[in-house]
Design a protein around this motif. Sequence first.
Motif, short mmCIF file in Angstrom:
data_model
loop_
_atom_site.label_atom_id
_atom_site.label_comp_id
_atom_site.label_asym_id
_atom_site.label_seq_id
_atom_site.Cartn_x
_atom_site.Cartn_y
_atom_site.Cartn_z
N ARG A 1 12.53 3.81 7.84
CA ARG A 1 11.56 2.70 7.80
C ARG A 1 10.78 2.65 9.10
O ARG A 1 9.54 2.52 9.11
CB ARG A 1 12.30 1.38 7.57
CG ARG A 1 11.37 0.17 7.43
CD ARG A 1 12.18 -1.07 7.08
NE ARG A 1 11.31 -2.20 6.76
CZ ARG A 1 11.28 -3.32 7.45
NH1 ARG A 1 12.03 -3.47 8.53
NH2 ARG A 1 10.49 -4.32 7.08
N ASP B 1 7.01 -4.02 3.37
CA ASP B 1 6.61 -2.72 3.91
C ASP B 1 5.28 -2.26 3.31
O ASP B 1 4.45 -1.66 3.99
CB ASP B 1 7.69 -1.67 3.64
CG ASP B 1 8.90 -1.85 4.54
OD1 ASP B 1 8.79 -2.59 5.54
OD2 ASP B 1 9.95 -1.25 4.25
N ARG C 1 6.66 3.57 9.92
CA ARG C 1 5.80 2.62 10.64
C ARG C 1 5.19 3.29 11.87
O ARG C 1 4.00 3.15 12.15
CB ARG C 1 6.63 1.40 11.04
CG ARG C 1 5.86 0.36 11.79
CD ARG C 1 6.53 -0.96 11.61
NE ARG C 1 6.60 -1.31 10.20
CZ ARG C 1 7.15 -2.42 9.73
NH1 ARG C 1 7.67 -3.29 10.55
NH2 ARG C 1 7.17 -2.67 8.44
N THR D 1 1.69 -1.35 5.21
CA THR D 1 0.93 -0.13 4.92
C THR D 1 -0.52 -0.45 4.59
O THR D 1 -1.44 0.20 5.10
CB THR D 1 1.57 0.64 3.76
OG1 THR D 1 2.87 1.11 4.16
CG2 THR D 1 0.72 1.84 3.35
N GLU E 1 2.63 -7.92 6.61
CA GLU E 1 4.08 -7.84 6.40
C GLU E 1 4.71 -9.24 6.49
O GLU E 1 5.52 -9.63 5.62
CB GLU E 1 4.71 -6.93 7.46
CG GLU E 1 6.23 -6.85 7.36
CD GLU E 1 6.87 -6.17 8.56
OE1 GLU E 1 8.11 -6.18 8.63
OE2 GLU E 1 6.15 -5.64 9.42
N ARG F 1 11.93 -6.78 0.89
CA ARG F 1 11.62 -5.90 2.03
C ARG F 1 10.65 -4.79 1.65
O ARG F 1 9.76 -4.45 2.44
CB ARG F 1 12.93 -5.30 2.55
CG ARG F 1 12.76 -4.40 3.75
CD ARG F 1 14.10 -4.15 4.39
NE ARG F 1 14.07 -2.98 5.27
CZ ARG F 1 15.06 -2.62 6.05
NH1 ARG F 1 16.17 -3.34 6.07
NH2 ARG F 1 14.97 -1.55 6.81
#
Length: 421
Positions: free
Chosen positions: A276, A327, A280, A331, A312, A323
């Motif tokens: 994750r 995410d 990012r 993005t 987010e 979650r």
Amino acid sequence: MLAAPPSTARIADNFFLARQPILNRGQRLVGYELLFRGAGSHDGARITDHTAATATVIAHASELGMEQVVGDQMAFVNVDAVGLMSDFIHFLPNDKVILEILETVEATPEILARVRELKQAGFKFALDDVIGQSDDVQKLTPLCDVIKVDIKDMRPGTLPALARVLKNPKQKLLAEKVETVEEFQECMDLGFEYFQGYYFARPVILSGKKISPSQMSVLHLLELLDRDASNQEIESSIKHDALISLNLLRLVNTPAVGARQRINSVGHALMVLGRRQLKRWLQILLYVKNGGTQEFTSPLLQLATTRGKTMELMVEQRRPGQRVSADIGFTVGVMSLMDTLFSIHMRDVLDSVNVLDEVRAALLHRAGDYGSMLSLIEHIERGRDGEVLAQMLHQLQLRPAELYAIQLAAIEWVTDYTRNI
């Protein structure tokens, strides 16, 4: 003893923060203008008390610490006549702020004396929304460090003459409301040193332009992560790009990651960082052309990462515990400026990387839930009509106070992240 700033509990629920970047001639961030705008309510109510808005800026900035709001840059804070004469202005750190005298302020003997007094105390001043040589402008100009020229509110063809009159070694000229590259170039040619406006975020499409090999490598890695490729395949792909490998190792050895021992291999770095966080970091790395820390004063990077984190946090507020959705929000926010970054159409960007249909809809048409959140953020950035903002918040079932808390948390995260990365 100073009197505390007026209580902001009543008005804070109805304000949102617009943080507008100020760039130098080298296209690097030098400051932000902090603007509080009345969010009103969805029935059209608005707050127009400039003194209350200034008090809100001062109260929150002094409580949070100005560095958390603007990072290493300077903060430009609007002050009207009442705010200028008040004691609570001393709650602002004089080494981090430039007091921006609104165009409504008359250059009375009392005001001029107050500005001189505050200059003696170490404060710097900017003169806001100058469009000509009025009596007030002529009296206040010698006391100011920055002269802000509103290039949109002037009669056509009058900017060159005004720039010649105002140009002075003791003051810097700032062009505000610069919205196109052509306007920026004209102001550059006229000797302006600072620029405020969103010209830098508008895509300038270059025919035949291709995404660079290093950026394609990052996009390929993002695709591998999206399709849950094996660690071995991801590690192999990273090793094929020396710059990505170097930056990855540098990242995992920063205090922000918190590794207990020195990490010297890509494989170990992937284990420490996790997928994750890796994804990012790669999304942000696209905006860093040379991998150097100086790139983090790039306004495009700051804007993209702030959009990503804000989206987010909005998703987390509206859909607790989801979650994956949060995410996706990150993005969408980060990718929303990639057409500007690559100088190609957004549709061509999306043809280069496999994204979800809802991400594509948000980026191409501002459609769907993610598109609505992105539209809200773009509206906030420009500090536009509070009534429209109130309607957008109502549709997203967000209160102004929740939005404000999200904004501050996002700004703090971006400041910390870009310092540590």
